[in-house]
Design a protein around this motif. Structure first.
Motif, short mmCIF file in Angstrom:
data_model
loop_
_atom_site.label_atom_id
_atom_site.label_comp_id
_atom_site.label_asym_id
_atom_site.label_seq_id
_atom_site.Cartn_x
_atom_site.Cartn_y
_atom_site.Cartn_z
N GLN A 1 -15.11 -11.96 -24.19
CA GLN A 1 -16.52 -12.26 -24.28
C GLN A 1 -17.22 -11.07 -24.94
O GLN A 1 -17.06 -9.93 -24.50
CB GLN A 1 -17.12 -12.52 -22.89
N VAL A 2 -17.97 -11.34 -25.98
CA VAL A 2 -18.70 -10.30 -26.69
C VAL A 2 -20.18 -10.67 -26.70
O VAL A 2 -20.55 -11.76 -27.14
CB VAL A 2 -18.19 -10.14 -28.14
N ILE A 3 -21.02 -9.77 -26.19
CA ILE A 3 -22.46 -10.00 -26.16
C ILE A 3 -23.12 -8.99 -27.09
O ILE A 3 -22.95 -7.78 -26.94
CB ILE A 3 -23.03 -9.85 -24.74
N VAL A 4 -23.87 -9.49 -28.07
CA VAL A 4 -24.57 -8.63 -29.02
C VAL A 4 -26.07 -8.76 -28.75
O VAL A 4 -26.63 -9.86 -28.87
CB VAL A 4 -24.26 -9.01 -30.47
N ALA A 5 -26.69 -7.65 -28.38
CA ALA A 5 -28.13 -7.64 -28.12
C ALA A 5 -28.85 -6.90 -29.24
O ALA A 5 -28.56 -5.73 -29.51
CB ALA A 5 -28.41 -6.97 -26.77
N ILE A 6 -29.76 -7.58 -29.91
CA ILE A 6 -30.51 -7.02 -31.03
C ILE A 6 -31.95 -6.78 -30.59
O ILE A 6 -32.60 -7.68 -30.05
CB ILE A 6 -30.49 -7.99 -32.23
N SER A 7 -32.43 -5.58 -30.81
CA SER A 7 -33.80 -5.27 -30.41
C SER A 7 -34.46 -4.41 -31.48
O SER A 7 -33.80 -3.79 -32.30
CB SER A 7 -33.82 -4.55 -29.05
N LYS A 8 -35.79 -4.37 -31.42
CA LYS A 8 -36.56 -3.62 -32.41
C LYS A 8 -37.79 -3.01 -31.75
O LYS A 8 -38.48 -3.65 -30.97
CB LYS A 8 -37.00 -4.54 -33.55
N THR A 9 -38.01 -1.74 -32.03
CA THR A 9 -39.26 -1.10 -31.64
C THR A 9 -40.05 -0.85 -32.91
O THR A 9 -39.65 -1.29 -34.00
CB THR A 9 -38.99 0.23 -30.91
N SER A 10 -41.13 -0.13 -32.81
CA SER A 10 -41.93 0.15 -34.00
C SER A 10 -41.21 1.06 -34.98
O SER A 10 -41.55 1.10 -36.16
CB SER A 10 -43.26 0.79 -33.60
N SER B 1 -31.97 -1.63 -33.09
CA SER B 1 -30.76 -1.33 -32.32
C SER B 1 -29.92 -2.59 -32.17
O SER B 1 -30.45 -3.68 -31.97
CB SER B 1 -31.10 -0.79 -30.92
N VAL B 2 -28.61 -2.40 -32.28
CA VAL B 2 -27.66 -3.48 -32.05
C VAL B 2 -26.64 -2.97 -31.04
O VAL B 2 -25.91 -2.02 -31.32
CB VAL B 2 -26.96 -3.90 -33.36
N ALA B 3 -26.60 -3.59 -29.87
CA ALA B 3 -25.66 -3.21 -28.82
C ALA B 3 -24.57 -4.27 -28.73
O ALA B 3 -24.86 -5.44 -28.51
CB ALA B 3 -26.37 -3.06 -27.49
N GLY C 1 -29.19 7.27 -38.47
CA GLY C 1 -29.10 6.55 -37.21
C GLY C 1 -28.21 7.23 -36.21
O GLY C 1 -27.84 8.40 -36.37
N SER C 2 -27.83 6.50 -35.17
CA SER C 2 -26.99 7.05 -34.12
C SER C 2 -26.02 6.00 -33.61
O SER C 2 -26.25 4.79 -33.75
CB SER C 2 -27.85 7.56 -32.95
N LEU C 3 -24.92 6.47 -33.02
CA LEU C 3 -23.90 5.60 -32.45
C LEU C 3 -23.57 6.11 -31.06
O LEU C 3 -23.19 7.27 -30.89
CB LEU C 3 -22.64 5.59 -33.32
N LYS D 1 -19.21 -0.71 -24.51
CA LYS D 1 -20.52 -1.01 -25.08
C LYS D 1 -20.81 0.01 -26.16
O LYS D 1 -20.78 1.21 -25.91
CB LYS D 1 -21.62 -0.97 -24.01
N VAL D 2 -21.05 -0.47 -27.37
CA VAL D 2 -21.36 0.40 -28.50
C VAL D 2 -22.75 0.03 -28.99
O VAL D 2 -23.02 -1.14 -29.29
CB VAL D 2 -20.34 0.24 -29.63
N THR D 3 -23.62 1.02 -29.08
CA THR D 3 -24.98 0.78 -29.53
C THR D 3 -25.22 1.52 -30.84
O THR D 3 -25.09 2.74 -30.91
CB THR D 3 -26.02 1.25 -28.49
N MET D 4 -25.55 0.76 -31.87
CA MET D 4 -25.84 1.31 -33.19
C MET D 4 -27.34 1.19 -33.42
O MET D 4 -27.92 0.11 -33.28
CB MET D 4 -25.08 0.54 -34.25
#
Length: 264
Positions: free
Chosen positions: A170-179, A183-185, A234-236, A247-250
């Motif tokens: 099971q792979v869950i990809v969470a995409i979010s955006k601030t101002s 981020s993609v986790a 960016g950061s990893l 969990k890897v967050t880019m």
């Protein structure tokens, strides 16, 4: 000159790291030494076991021995193929980043595209089961698609390769955006990793584990991903308990030529 130990216990002659002189810039030979070592090891297996099979064909044939030898040859050949493919990708990435180094704005195009759609396309391309992937949220980015595909592909491929048997992946990809930041986790329920290796696994040819516990791979996937992420300022971040997944967050800041729009 000194003898440098390698991961398999053997040694190679190591030249002292060269320094800049009148003949040209600094040349770091460590990358090339590791590359040649990792290619030469399976090459020896192919040569040795191919010869063994050839001799077996001139004598009473032991099918079990022949099958084992052929499997060794096949595994070694696949290892060389995988390594050369990843080195080619590494070189392509370096060339792309170098060509845009004088004007980093060239790493961003004028056309925005959906991050979620990109992830879904990559997952299908690498052979992932659609039912195993859940994408939460979306936004748009204008980072060059061919550039963004590099880290996304490597991170998703790792989630696919390092699944834990027998539980379904099971792979869950969470995409979010601030101002300021997108981020993609990517979180999976695979084998996870020991955090003591976290600082090394983004270096060239480094894989999780050592000896018999060494994970299969060329050790360049995270190296290439990090090159792109760093180029985007960016950061990893990587998290794991070593048992229930990774969990890897880019994350990367917005440097687009026009504003990045959100998608609900």
């Amino acid at each position: 000159m000194s003898l440098e130990p390698l991961s398999d216990g053997s040694t190679v002659h190591s030249l002292t790291e060269s320094s800049e002189d009148s003949s040209g810039p600094v040349i770091n030979t460590k990358y090339l030494r590791r590359l040649m070592h990792d290619l030469s090891a399976p090459t020896r297996h192919v040569a040795f076991f191919s010869g063994f099979v050839n001799e077996a064909l001139t004598e009473p044939l032991d099918l079990d021995d022949a099958r084992r030898s052929l499997q060794t040859v096949r595994t070694a050949a696949e290892r060389m193929q995988q390594l050369t493919q990843m080195v080619s990708l590494h070189m392509k990435c370096l060339e792309l980043l170098h060509s845009t180094s004088k004007d980093p704005s060239q790493r961003y195009g004028g056309d925005e595209y959906s991050v979620a759609e990109l992830i879904a396309d990559i997952w299908q391309r690498i052979g992932g089961d659609v039912a195993a992937l859940t994408i939460q949220g979306d936004t748009k980015t204008c980072v060059l698609r061919e550039l963004m595909e590099i880290p996304m592909t490597q991170l998703l491929r790792n989630a696919l390769i390092f699944k834990a048997e027998p539980r379904p992946l099971q792979v869950i990809v969470a995409i979010s955006k601030t101002s300021d930041v997108t981020s993609v986790a990517i979180q999976d329920n695979g084998v996870g990793f020991d955090t003591q290796y976290a600082e090394k696994i983004c270096e060239p040819f480094e894989c999780l584990g050592t000896g018999k516990d060494r994970r299969d791979g060329a050790g360049l996937g995270l190296t290439v991903a990090t090159l792109v992420i760093d180029a985007l300022s960016g950061s990893l971040q990587m998290e794991s308990d070593g048992q229930s997944g990774t969990k890897v967050t880019m994350s990367w800041p917005h440097h687009c030529k026009k504003s990045v729009s959100g998608v609900e």
